[in-house]
Scaffold this motif. Structure first.
Motif, PDB file in Angstrom:
ATOM      1  N   SER A  34       0.825  -1.208   0.000  1.00  0.00           N
ATOM      2  CA  SER A  34       0.000   0.000   0.000  1.00  0.00           C
ATOM      3  C   SER A  34       0.858   1.256   0.000  1.00  0.00           C
ATOM      4  O   SER A  34       0.400   2.314  -0.421  1.00  0.00           O
ATOM      5  CB  SER A  34      -0.944   0.008   1.202  1.00  0.00           C
ATOM      6  N   ASP A  36       3.303   1.768  -1.941  1.00  0.00           N
ATOM      7  CA  ASP A  36       3.620   2.041  -3.342  1.00  0.00           C
ATOM      8  C   ASP A  36       2.379   2.331  -4.178  1.00  0.00           C
ATOM      9  O   ASP A  36       2.482   2.586  -5.364  1.00  0.00           O
ATOM     10  CB  ASP A  36       4.353   0.840  -3.953  1.00  0.00           C
ATOM     11  N   ARG A  37       1.211   2.279  -3.563  1.00  0.00           N
ATOM     12  CA  ARG A  37      -0.038   2.419  -4.295  1.00  0.00           C
ATOM     13  C   ARG A  37      -0.256   3.856  -4.768  1.00  0.00           C
ATOM     14  O   ARG A  37       0.070   4.808  -4.086  1.00  0.00           O
ATOM     15  CB  ARG A  37      -1.195   2.006  -3.397  1.00  0.00           C
ATOM     16  N   TRP A  38      -0.841   4.007  -5.942  1.00  0.00           N
ATOM     17  CA  TRP A  38      -1.191   5.315  -6.480  1.00  0.00           C
ATOM     18  C   TRP A  38      -2.457   5.799  -5.797  1.00  0.00           C
ATOM     19  O   TRP A  38      -3.402   5.041  -5.601  1.00  0.00           O
ATOM     20  CB  TRP A  38      -1.436   5.222  -7.981  1.00  0.00           C
ATOM     21  N   LEU A  39      -2.499   7.068  -5.441  1.00  0.00           N
ATOM     22  CA  LEU A  39      -3.693   7.708  -4.916  1.00  0.00           C
ATOM     23  C   LEU A  39      -4.333   8.449  -6.090  1.00  0.00           C
ATOM     24  O   LEU A  39      -3.693   9.270  -6.735  1.00  0.00           O
ATOM     25  CB  LEU A  39      -3.327   8.678  -3.796  1.00  0.00           C
ATOM     26  N   THR A  40      -5.594   8.157  -6.365  1.00  0.00           N
ATOM     27  CA  THR A  40      -6.223   8.633  -7.598  1.00  0.00           C
ATOM     28  C   THR A  40      -7.551   9.317  -7.316  1.00  0.00           C
ATOM     29  O   THR A  40      -8.315   8.865  -6.472  1.00  0.00           O
ATOM     30  CB  THR A  40      -6.469   7.445  -8.551  1.00  0.00           C
ATOM     31  N   LEU A  67       6.802  13.777  -5.527  1.00  0.00           N
ATOM     32  CA  LEU A  67       5.715  12.989  -6.087  1.00  0.00           C
ATOM     33  C   LEU A  67       5.985  12.522  -7.508  1.00  0.00           C
ATOM     34  O   LEU A  67       6.686  13.183  -8.264  1.00  0.00           O
ATOM     35  CB  LEU A  67       4.424  13.815  -6.118  1.00  0.00           C
ATOM     36  N   ALA A  83      -3.488  10.744 -10.808  1.00  0.00           N
ATOM     37  CA  ALA A  83      -2.924   9.784  -9.863  1.00  0.00           C
ATOM     38  C   ALA A  83      -1.552  10.272  -9.419  1.00  0.00           C
ATOM     39  O   ALA A  83      -0.753  10.719 -10.243  1.00  0.00           O
ATOM     40  CB  ALA A  83      -2.811   8.405 -10.507  1.00  0.00           C
ATOM     41  N   ARG A  85       1.747   9.461  -6.354  1.00  0.00           N
ATOM     42  CA  ARG A  85       2.301   8.648  -5.274  1.00  0.00           C
ATOM     43  C   ARG A  85       3.650   9.226  -4.895  1.00  0.00           C
ATOM     44  O   ARG A  85       4.293   9.946  -5.673  1.00  0.00           O
ATOM     45  CB  ARG A  85       2.424   7.179  -5.650  1.00  0.00           C
ATOM     46  N   GLY A  89       8.553   5.967  -0.569  1.00  0.00           N
ATOM     47  CA  GLY A  89       7.440   5.605   0.297  1.00  0.00           C
ATOM     48  C   GLY A  89       7.764   5.819   1.762  1.00  0.00           C
ATOM     49  O   GLY A  89       8.924   5.997   2.142  1.00  0.00           O
ATOM     50  N   ARG A 107       1.662  10.047   3.495  1.00  0.00           N
ATOM     51  CA  ARG A 107       0.591   9.853   2.511  1.00  0.00           C
ATOM     52  C   ARG A 107      -0.656  10.627   2.898  1.00  0.00           C
ATOM     53  O   ARG A 107      -1.458  10.987   2.032  1.00  0.00           O
ATOM     54  CB  ARG A 107       0.272   8.372   2.356  1.00  0.00           C
ATOM     55  N   ARG A 111      -2.903  12.779   0.380  1.00  0.00           N
ATOM     56  CA  ARG A 111      -4.351  12.599   0.219  1.00  0.00           C
ATOM     57  C   ARG A 111      -5.086  13.928   0.363  1.00  0.00           C
ATOM     58  O   ARG A 111      -5.979  14.247  -0.421  1.00  0.00           O
ATOM     59  CB  ARG A 111      -4.883  11.617   1.264  1.00  0.00           C
TER      60      ARG A 111
END
Length: 157
Positions: A34, A36-40, A67, A83, A85, A89, A107, A111
């Motif tokens: 999570s 490494d997950r993209w926030l979209t 980013l 998106a 990230r 991380g 993160r 967000r």
């Protein structure tokens, strides 16, 4: 009879330990994945409006050096997906539940910035509720204040 009971107790303890170890390993793998997950978000604007000239919208632009970003048309011609990230991380301690509750997870800042960028692009400003909504604080209002503070950093209630 005592031997059978003791053997069953040992077998149950070993089985419980194995299940706990497996869950801990899978939880640690999910946390690192999570990170490494993209926030979209989907923005109701054309891709050229979202990142004109390759520049991220405010307030994401203030953290652009930290980013990675990508912009693409949303499915069904419903706007644009933005998106982002973090390039680096968060550490395990920052991404853990105690770290997130303490507000140490970077993160959370991303967000919040992503939500605010969506609001600025779609409405022209970040809409905030009027404060205070009532003249006196009620017990239910105190609980709601705690929940609202929690959701501000994480993005969900």
């Amino acid at each position: 009879m005592k031997r059978v009971t003791s053997a069953l107790a040992v077998a149950a303890a070993v089985g419980t330990g194995a299940v706990a170890a497996r869950r801990t390993r899978s939880r640690a793998a999910a946390e690192s994945e999570s990170a490494d997950r993209w926030l979209t978000v989907t923005i109701n604007r054309a891709p050229t409006d979202v990142m004109p000239g390759g520049t991220l919208p405010e307030p994401l632009n203030t953290m652009a050096d930290r980013l990675e970003a990508r912009v693409r048309p949303a499915p069904g011609d419903r706007g644009t997906e933005l998106a982002v990230r973090l390039k680096d991380g968060p550490s395990r301690a920052q991404a853990s539940l105690p770290g997130r509750l303490a507000g140490q997870d970077p993160r959370q800042e991303v967000r919040t910035a992503l939500r605010e960028a969506k609001a600025v692009l779609e409405a022209g400003e970040v809409m905030l509720p009027d404060a205070p909504p009532t003249t006196r604080n009620t017990p239910a209002g105190k609980v709601l204040d705690i929940v609202a503070r929690r959701s501000g950093g994480e993005g969900v209630l």
